[in-house]
Design a protein around this motif. Structure first.
Motif, PDB file in Angstrom:
ATOM      1  N   ALA A 161       0.857  -1.190   0.000  1.00  0.00           N
ATOM      2  CA  ALA A 161       0.000   0.000   0.000  1.00  0.00           C
ATOM      3  C   ALA A 161       0.887   1.230   0.000  1.00  0.00           C
ATOM      4  CB  ALA A 161      -0.925   0.007   1.213  1.00  0.00           C
ATOM      5  N   ASP A 162       0.449   2.234  -0.702  1.00  0.00           N
ATOM      6  CA  ASP A 162       1.157   3.513  -0.723  1.00  0.00           C
ATOM      7  C   ASP A 162       0.419   4.573   0.089  1.00  0.00           C
ATOM      8  OD1 ASP A 162       3.303   2.786  -2.658  1.00  0.00           O
ATOM      9  OD2 ASP A 162       1.602   2.513  -3.998  1.00  0.00           O
ATOM     10  N   VAL A 163      -0.915   4.568  -0.008  1.00  0.00           N
ATOM     11  CA  VAL A 163      -1.752   5.557   0.687  1.00  0.00           C
ATOM     12  C   VAL A 163      -2.924   4.846   1.330  1.00  0.00           C
ATOM     13  CG1 VAL A 163      -3.267   7.568   0.373  1.00  0.00           C
ATOM     14  CG2 VAL A 163      -1.119   7.422  -0.905  1.00  0.00           C
ATOM     15  N   VAL A 164      -3.297   5.261   2.521  1.00  0.00           N
ATOM     16  CA  VAL A 164      -4.534   4.783   3.152  1.00  0.00           C
ATOM     17  C   VAL A 164      -5.409   5.985   3.466  1.00  0.00           C
ATOM     18  CG1 VAL A 164      -3.603   2.642   4.114  1.00  0.00           C
ATOM     19  CG2 VAL A 164      -3.433   4.750   5.439  1.00  0.00           C
ATOM     20  N   ILE A 165      -6.731   5.775   3.370  1.00  0.00           N
ATOM     21  CA  ILE A 165      -7.710   6.820   3.667  1.00  0.00           C
ATOM     22  C   ILE A 165      -8.739   6.226   4.619  1.00  0.00           C
ATOM     23  CG2 ILE A 165      -9.405   8.432   2.732  1.00  0.00           C
ATOM     24  CD1 ILE A 165      -7.966   8.166   0.012  1.00  0.00           C
ATOM     25  N   LEU A 166      -8.860   6.784   5.800  1.00  0.00           N
ATOM     26  CA  LEU A 166      -9.759   6.229   6.810  1.00  0.00           C
ATOM     27  C   LEU A 166     -10.123   7.298   7.824  1.00  0.00           C
ATOM     28  CD1 LEU A 166      -7.711   4.081   9.344  1.00  0.00           C
ATOM     29  CD2 LEU A 166      -6.608   5.346   7.503  1.00  0.00           C
ATOM     30  N   ALA A 167     -10.967   6.925   8.789  1.00  0.00           N
ATOM     31  CA  ALA A 167     -11.347   7.856   9.849  1.00  0.00           C
ATOM     32  C   ALA A 167     -10.100   8.358  10.567  1.00  0.00           C
ATOM     33  CB  ALA A 167     -12.287   7.170  10.830  1.00  0.00           C
ATOM     34  N   ARG A 168     -10.095   9.652  10.908  1.00  0.00           N
ATOM     35  CA  ARG A 168      -8.903  10.269  11.481  1.00  0.00           C
ATOM     36  C   ARG A 168      -8.425   9.563  12.746  1.00  0.00           C
ATOM     37  NH1 ARG A 168      -5.435  14.603   9.868  1.00  0.00           N
ATOM     38  NH2 ARG A 168      -3.759  14.309  11.336  1.00  0.00           N
ATOM     39  N   SER A 169      -9.357   9.119  13.566  1.00  0.00           N
ATOM     40  CA  SER A 169      -8.957   8.443  14.798  1.00  0.00           C
ATOM     41  C   SER A 169      -8.161   7.181  14.500  1.00  0.00           C
ATOM     42  CB  SER A 169     -10.190   8.100  15.645  1.00  0.00           C
ATOM     43  OG  SER A 169     -11.088   7.269  14.907  1.00  0.00           O
ATOM     44  N   GLY A 170      -8.577   6.447  13.467  1.00  0.00           N
ATOM     45  CA  GLY A 170      -7.846   5.245  13.073  1.00  0.00           C
ATOM     46  C   GLY A 170      -6.498   5.579  12.476  1.00  0.00           C
ATOM     47  N   LEU A 171      -6.439   6.641  11.670  1.00  0.00           N
ATOM     48  CA  LEU A 171      -5.164   7.036  11.066  1.00  0.00           C
ATOM     49  C   LEU A 171      -4.172   7.479  12.132  1.00  0.00           C
ATOM     50  CD1 LEU A 171      -3.702   7.511   8.333  1.00  0.00           C
ATOM     51  CD2 LEU A 171      -4.490   9.872   8.455  1.00  0.00           C
ATOM     52  N   ASP A 172      -4.650   8.206  13.132  1.00  0.00           N
ATOM     53  CA  ASP A 172      -3.757   8.662  14.203  1.00  0.00           C
ATOM     54  C   ASP A 172      -3.150   7.474  14.950  1.00  0.00           C
ATOM     55  OD1 ASP A 172      -4.183  11.288  13.571  1.00  0.00           O
ATOM     56  OD2 ASP A 172      -5.661  11.648  15.158  1.00  0.00           O
ATOM     57  N   LYS A 173      -3.929   6.431  15.159  1.00  0.00           N
ATOM     58  CA  LYS A 173      -3.395   5.238  15.833  1.00  0.00           C
ATOM     59  C   LYS A 173      -2.320   4.572  14.983  1.00  0.00           C
ATOM     60  CE  LYS A 173      -7.565   4.189  18.523  1.00  0.00           C
ATOM     61  NZ  LYS A 173      -8.687   3.233  18.731  1.00  0.00           N
ATOM     62  N   LEU A 174      -2.570   4.500  13.678  1.00  0.00           N
ATOM     63  CA  LEU A 174      -1.578   3.904  12.784  1.00  0.00           C
ATOM     64  C   LEU A 174      -0.298   4.736  12.766  1.00  0.00           C
ATOM     65  CD1 LEU A 174      -3.870   2.871   9.783  1.00  0.00           C
ATOM     66  CD2 LEU A 174      -2.802   1.347  11.464  1.00  0.00           C
ATOM     67  N   VAL A 198     -19.255  14.143  13.930  1.00  0.00           N
ATOM     68  CA  VAL A 198     -18.579  14.467  12.668  1.00  0.00           C
ATOM     69  C   VAL A 198     -17.247  13.726  12.633  1.00  0.00           C
ATOM     70  CG1 VAL A 198     -17.621  16.287  11.231  1.00  0.00           C
ATOM     71  CG2 VAL A 198     -19.700  16.710  12.552  1.00  0.00           C
ATOM     72  N   THR A 199     -17.061  12.945  11.597  1.00  0.00           N
ATOM     73  CA  THR A 199     -15.846  12.144  11.456  1.00  0.00           C
ATOM     74  C   THR A 199     -15.000  12.664  10.299  1.00  0.00           C
ATOM     75  OG1 THR A 199     -16.948  10.152  12.294  1.00  0.00           O
ATOM     76  CG2 THR A 199     -14.930   9.828  11.011  1.00  0.00           C
ATOM     77  N   PRO A 200     -13.779  13.121  10.567  1.00  0.00           N
ATOM     78  CA  PRO A 200     -12.884  13.465   9.460  1.00  0.00           C
ATOM     79  C   PRO A 200     -12.351  12.181   8.807  1.00  0.00           C
ATOM     80  CG  PRO A 200     -12.227  14.552  11.515  1.00  0.00           C
ATOM     81  CD  PRO A 200     -13.194  13.480  11.866  1.00  0.00           C
ATOM     82  N   PHE A 201     -12.390  12.137   7.494  1.00  0.00           N
ATOM     83  CA  PHE A 201     -11.721  11.065   6.759  1.00  0.00           C
ATOM     84  C   PHE A 201     -10.426  11.638   6.207  1.00  0.00           C
ATOM     85  CE2 PHE A 201     -15.751   9.077   7.236  1.00  0.00           C
ATOM     86  CZ  PHE A 201     -15.457   7.726   7.271  1.00  0.00           C
ATOM     87  N   SER A 202      -9.336  10.934   6.483  1.00  0.00           N
ATOM     88  CA  SER A 202      -8.012  11.496   6.273  1.00  0.00           C
ATOM     89  C   SER A 202      -7.111  10.517   5.549  1.00  0.00           C
ATOM     90  CB  SER A 202      -7.390  11.858   7.624  1.00  0.00           C
ATOM     91  OG  SER A 202      -8.309  12.569   8.428  1.00  0.00           O
ATOM     92  N   ALA A 203      -6.114  11.066   4.860  1.00  0.00           N
ATOM     93  CA  ALA A 203      -5.170  10.247   4.106  1.00  0.00           C
ATOM     94  C   ALA A 203      -3.787  10.328   4.731  1.00  0.00           C
ATOM     95  CB  ALA A 203      -5.112  10.717   2.652  1.00  0.00           C
ATOM     96  N   GLY A 204      -3.038   9.249   4.597  1.00  0.00           N
ATOM     97  CA  GLY A 204      -1.652   9.222   5.051  1.00  0.00           C
ATOM     98  C   GLY A 204      -0.838   8.299   4.164  1.00  0.00           C
TER      99      GLY A 204
END
Length: 274
Positions: free
Chosen positions: A91-104, A227-233
């Protein structure tokens, strides 16, 4: 060897020596450019509809093919994005809920300073197409609807976790609703409602909009809204960091705003996570 022939050979060798490094550099650059023709992106359901439309435009404009996979922002299923990265899937990029991205990011699975909010999502409720629309305009109306329906479904991702752990408690109906409620793993809640397996269902508006056979009643009341931010990393082990960064910049740019809105999200204020 005649002097004229020797001079000619020396001149030829000198020109070859001068030309070879430049040619080699150009060849290496061309090879490098040719290798990055594909990016692997894993996106959760809330941003899927927007991403599918945006990826088509990006492919057309850049020639880079986007290979898309899908999975929830959280949960125990193998498709869940944290579980995919735990297996070190390509994987090069993931897009998910911000809370999940922050944990990753905290776990080191996301490259530092690459997290960017793309869209803001709200929770909506749906019934099967043709069914009456229950009243959910106020917290009191939503409480009454939850108490009187026979079955309820919510997702196993960000919206469903909030409903199950917070919203039901705030409405004071946990004991009445939890026994007839179902948390749906790795399947759109709208599909469960469309098949008649739940009378009402809750999920991100952007996810419900993509499902046929349902009627979206509306957003839950603002005072109860999550409200859930969806974010990329960028995935830490991606070999295409620069290209992944360029893709995220496009997804976060004003060029993407109209498509993001059409999908049921609002464009997020763009600011990289420090």
């Amino acid at each position: 060897m005649p002097r004229r022939r020797a001079l000619g050979l020396a001149l030829l060798l000198g020109l070859t020596a001068i030309g070879t490094p430049a040619a080699a550099r150009e060849g290496k650059a061309a090879t490098k450019a040719a290798t990055v023709r594909e990016l692997h992106v894993v996106t959760s359901g809330g941003f899927t509809a927007a991403f599918e439309a945006l990826a088509k435009t990006y492919e057309r404009d850049t020639g880079i093919h986007i290979v898309a996979e899908h999975g929830p922002s959280m949960g125990d299923t193998p498709q869940a994005i944290p579980n995919r990265l735990a297996r070190h899937e390509d994987a090069d990029v993931v897009i998910l809920a911000r809370s999940g991205l922050d944990k990753l990011a905290a776990q080191g699975s996301i490259a530092p300073d690459t997290s960017v909010d793309l869209g803001l999502s709200k929770i909506a409720m749906a019934v099967k197409a043709g069914a009456p629309a229950p009243d959910i305009a106020t917290p009191e109306a939503l409480r009454s609807t939850l108490v009187h329906v026979k079955s309820v479904a919510w997702s196993d991702s960000a919206s469903g976790v909030y409903i199950q752990s917070t919203m039901l408690d705030r409405l004071g109906v946990t004991d009445q609703v939890r026994p007839k409620g179902r948390m749906i793993p790795a399947t759109p809640v709208g599909r469960v409602v469309a098949e008649g397996k739940a009378e009402i269902g809750f999920q991100q508006l952007s996810e419900l909009k993509a499902v046929k056979g349902i009627r979206i009643v509306g957003l839950i009341p603002e005072s109860l809204q999550k409200v859930t931010p969806f974010s990329a990393g960028i995935v830490a082990w991606s070999p295409h960091q620069a290209e992944a960064r360029a893709l995220i910049a496009y997804l976060a740019s004003p060029k993407a705003y109209s498509i993001i809105r059409d999908s049921g999200l609002e464009p997020a204020a763009q600011k990289a996570k420090p």
